[in-house]
Scaffold this motif. Structure first.
Motif: not given
Length: 266
Positions: A71, A131-132, A135-136, A138-139
């Motif tokens: 992260s 943010l997207v 998160q993307s 990070l996934f």
């Protein structure tokens, strides 16, 4: 000077340096007087600049993740990306949402988009897209190869899609004398071909080395082509053409679309 005569006075290497100077904050020597025609020609290398940025950011992420959690590594990589580009495209994304959300007439929208202040629509849109992205990535960081390839593809192909809009749309401005950011306003068939070949080269290399499945690449291409048509329709409905901010917004939305497509398929 016509765009076709630029190559007689400026080398392709100089045009690449101009593309780097235009899209990033990286200091490069430009030992010639830059004109609009030069910038038109340099736009053929915008996807290549994206590739260089993607490789650099992927390398930095590889180093960060050796010492830090995924992260934090993603956040630091994104921060470096913003510093390298001066948040150039993110600024366009925010301006588009401020203009489209706050204006009723084309003139109002253009005036709002040129305003340096950040409005509610722009702030919300900027927060969401960052943010997207986070998160993307990070996934995708569950696999080092997946996240590294996503970074490279996202940086390169998004700039190819955004720049290609110049070929298909007309530039619009509130008035001919308005003070605006420098912008490429013409894209030749040759330049479009170089953009597409650069994007194709990146995908081909990743497929050959087993990093990306050819099925995934095909799905991504189809999704991006659909997105490109939607962007053209959106900008024409709102403004009747494109502005520099529209191209920045197109790059951001294309980059996020690439990440989301990979998240859904990998």
């Amino acid at each position: 000077m016509q765009p076709s005569s630029v190559q007689n006075t400026v080398t392709q290497g100089q045009l690449l340096l101009l593309a780097i100077s235009f899209l990033t904050r990286v200091p490069v020597p430009l030992n010639f007087t830059v004109t609009g025609a030069h910038l038109n020609q340099a736009s053929r290398y915008f996807a290549l600049v994206g590739l260089l940025l993607g490789v650099l950011l992927a390398l930095l992420y590889s180093i960060f993740q050796l010492l830090l959690p995924p992260s934090i590594s993603v956040l630091l990589m994104m921060a470096v990306g913003l510093l390298l580009t001066g948040a150039f495209h993110e600024d366009g994304w925010a301006d588009v949402w401020d203009g489209f959300g706050g204006g009723w007439q084309v003139e109002q929208k253009l005036a709002i988009m040129k305003d340096s202040r950040l409005g509610t629509y722009g702030a919300a849109a900027l927060f969401i897209i960052l943010l997207v992205k986070f998160q993307s990535l990070l996934f995708l960081s569950g696999s080092l190869l997946n996240v590294l390839s996503a970074i490279v593809i996202g940086q390169c192909l998004s700039r190819a899609i955004a720049t290609s809009l110049i070929f298909s749309m007309n530039y619009v401005s509130a008035d001919a004398t308005a003070k605006v950011k420098p912008l490429a306003m013409h894209l030749s068939v040759t330049s479009l071909a170089i953009l597409l070949l650069t994007a194709g080269f990146v995908l081909s290399c990743l497929i050959v080395f087993g990093v990306l499945l050819w099925q995934t690449a095909i799905v991504m291409i189809v999704v991006l082509l659909i997105l490109r048509q939607l962007l053209i329709y959106w900008f024409k409905q709102q403004l009747g053409g494109y502005t520099g901010d529209c191209l920045g917004a197109a790059q951001q939305l294309s980059e996020v679309t690439i990440y989301l497509t990979l998240v859904s398929l990998l």
